[in-house]
Motif scaffolding. Structure first.
Motif, PDB file in Angstrom:
ATOM      1  N   SER A 225       0.513  -1.581  -0.146  1.00  0.00           N
ATOM      2  CA  SER A 225       0.495  -0.452   0.252  1.00  0.00           C
ATOM      3  C   SER A 225       0.666   1.079  -0.126  1.00  0.00           C
ATOM      4  O   SER A 225       0.360   2.189   0.044  1.00  0.00           O
ATOM      5  N   GLY A 226       2.235   1.298  -0.149  1.00  0.00           N
ATOM      6  CA  GLY A 226       3.155   2.199  -0.271  1.00  0.00           C
ATOM      7  C   GLY A 226       3.141   3.123   1.516  1.00  0.00           C
ATOM      8  O   GLY A 226       4.392   3.309   1.994  1.00  0.00           O
ATOM      9  N   VAL A 227       3.069   1.771   2.925  1.00  0.00           N
ATOM     10  CA  VAL A 227       3.501   2.318   3.986  1.00  0.00           C
ATOM     11  C   VAL A 227       4.808   2.019   3.771  1.00  0.00           C
ATOM     12  O   VAL A 227       6.089   2.324   4.413  1.00  0.00           O
ATOM     13  N   GLY A 228       5.495   0.764   3.840  1.00  0.00           N
ATOM     14  CA  GLY A 228       7.396   0.406   3.851  1.00  0.00           C
ATOM     15  C   GLY A 228       7.841   0.863   2.678  1.00  0.00           C
ATOM     16  O   GLY A 228       8.721   1.107   3.472  1.00  0.00           O
TER      17      GLY A 228
ATOM     18  N   ASP B  29      13.405 -13.483   1.756  1.00  0.00           N
ATOM     19  CA  ASP B  29      13.331 -14.522   0.306  1.00  0.00           C
ATOM     20  C   ASP B  29      12.208 -13.277  -0.632  1.00  0.00           C
ATOM     21  O   ASP B  29      11.935 -13.658  -1.545  1.00  0.00           O
ATOM     22  N   ASP B  30      11.135 -12.625  -0.171  1.00  0.00           N
ATOM     23  CA  ASP B  30      10.226 -11.463  -0.459  1.00  0.00           C
ATOM     24  C   ASP B  30      10.784 -11.413  -1.039  1.00  0.00           C
ATOM     25  O   ASP B  30      11.044 -10.163  -0.838  1.00  0.00           O
ATOM     26  N   SER B  31      10.077 -11.338  -2.762  1.00  0.00           N
ATOM     27  CA  SER B  31      10.529 -10.614  -3.891  1.00  0.00           C
ATOM     28  C   SER B  31       9.751  -8.855  -4.197  1.00  0.00           C
ATOM     29  O   SER B  31      10.673  -8.153  -3.998  1.00  0.00           O
ATOM     30  N   ARG B  32       8.735  -8.815  -2.652  1.00  0.00           N
ATOM     31  CA  ARG B  32       8.259  -7.127  -2.591  1.00  0.00           C
ATOM     32  C   ARG B  32       9.220  -6.519  -1.642  1.00  0.00           C
ATOM     33  O   ARG B  32       9.787  -5.603  -2.025  1.00  0.00           O
ATOM     34  N   ALA B  33      10.210  -7.245  -0.969  1.00  0.00           N
ATOM     35  CA  ALA B  33      11.437  -6.655  -0.289  1.00  0.00           C
ATOM     36  C   ALA B  33      12.711  -6.135  -0.933  1.00  0.00           C
ATOM     37  O   ALA B  33      13.138  -5.672  -0.838  1.00  0.00           O
ATOM     38  N   LEU B  34      12.867  -7.152  -1.707  1.00  0.00           N
ATOM     39  CA  LEU B  34      14.039  -7.494  -2.469  1.00  0.00           C
ATOM     40  C   LEU B  34      13.927  -6.058  -2.908  1.00  0.00           C
ATOM     41  O   LEU B  34      14.962  -5.566  -3.203  1.00  0.00           O
ATOM     42  N   GLY B  35      13.500  -6.173  -3.747  1.00  0.00           N
ATOM     43  CA  GLY B  35      12.931  -5.061  -5.107  1.00  0.00           C
ATOM     44  C   GLY B  35      12.433  -3.423  -4.178  1.00  0.00           C
ATOM     45  O   GLY B  35      13.186  -2.951  -5.070  1.00  0.00           O
TER      46      GLY B  35
END
Length: 292
Positions: free
Chosen positions: A82-85, A105-111
């Motif tokens: 949602s844009g919070v991170g 290994d979360d792809s969202r975190a890596l990106g």
């Protein structure tokens, strides 16, 4: 969803901050306060994301010299993507900041970290060792890997012997050369916690903390890979009664294959990311999972 507010954490936010951290089991092993969240407030930056007056995310940074170590970035599941991170990360790590983090290994975190300027450097292996399973490798399981010198322990239990600040400063100087930056204040804070010991082996150092029968070793470092291994050996040998030992080892560290040969096992792994791969001396440094 209401408007997201990103700001510095205040005293009144800490129950909500710990609720978010506990959701991700980040406080496991930290049974008492103060904990690493307090260290982030004292020696770095602790940022919260707030929606409708509820703390829904947090980002914690610890600093050593010019390097910012992103220790935490957590957003409750219903507020992810949602844009919070992204807002928390941008607030905690302004563009151009020399930075390091350990990514899942979360792809969202890596990106997210890649867009922030960090790149994958190597795996970070979380190793465990059961002393009862020690064989000819020696009582610590690392004697053959890094030497068997037993260091001078400085106990942090109840702050009784850490009054010898010269030893913490000595370890801090070694740590600064291995970890990429000075953080004697953070290390002094850690050394003063119950159950923490400091082990110096000439040109190596290791901090260790006992919790509920286990021993977590880190940060560990030295002038050479062998110094790093000797300090790890000293810390483990000084705690013969623990059930399990844990240490985080970069995948490029020369000590890693020797530890595996000595009976250590890979329990989990993250990806070590950095804005510049030369920020750390990964051949002679093993970080603390929460403090970097």
């Amino acid at each position: 969803m209401g408007e997201t507010i990103v700001r510095m954490a205040q005293d009144a936010d800490m129950p909500g901050v710990r609720e978010v951290a506990a959701h991700f089991e980040a406080l496991d092993g930290w049974t008492d306060m103060p904990d690493f969240l307090d260290a982030e407030r004292a020696f770095g930056t602790l940022v919260v994301g707030e929606v409708d007056e509820r703390i829904v995310g947090l980002g914690g940074v610890l600093r050593r010299g010019l390097i910012s170590h992103l220790g935490d970035l957590y957003v409750l599941p219903e507020y992810q993507s949602s844009g919070v991170g992204r807002g928390i990360l941008g607030f905690a790590l302004p563009s151009g900041t020399p930075a390091v983090t350990f990514s899942s290994d979360d792809s969202r975190a890596l990106g997210l970290y890649i867009r922030q300027g960090m790149r994958p450097v190597c795996p970070l292996m979380y190793l465990t060792f059961t002393p009862d399973a020690a064989t000819s490798a020696g009582p610590s399981g690392v004697r053959a890997a890094g030497g068997g010198a037993r260091g001078n322990g400085v106990s942090g239990a109840n702050g009784e012997r850490v009054a010898d600040g010269s030893r913490v400063r000595e370890a801090g100087a070694l740590d600064a050369r291995a970890s990429g930056g000075e953080r004697t204040g953070t290390l002094s804070w850690y050394a003063g916690l119950p159950g923490v010991t400091l082990h110096l082996t000439g040109s190596g150092y290791a901090f260790a903390r006992t919790t509920e029968g286990d021993l977590e070793v880190g940060p560990v470092g030295g002038e050479t890979p062998e110094d790093c291994g000797a300090a790890l050996s000293a810390a483990v040998a000084a705690h013969p009664g623990v059930e399990e030992v844990q240490v985080a080892v970069p995948g490029v560290h020369p000590l890693l294959p020797r530890l595996l040969d000595a009976g250590w096992e890979i329990d989990d792994l993250d990806t070590l990311m950095a804005s510049d791969p030369g920020l750390l001396r990964l051949d002679r440094y093993c970080p603390h999972p929460d403090l970097g």
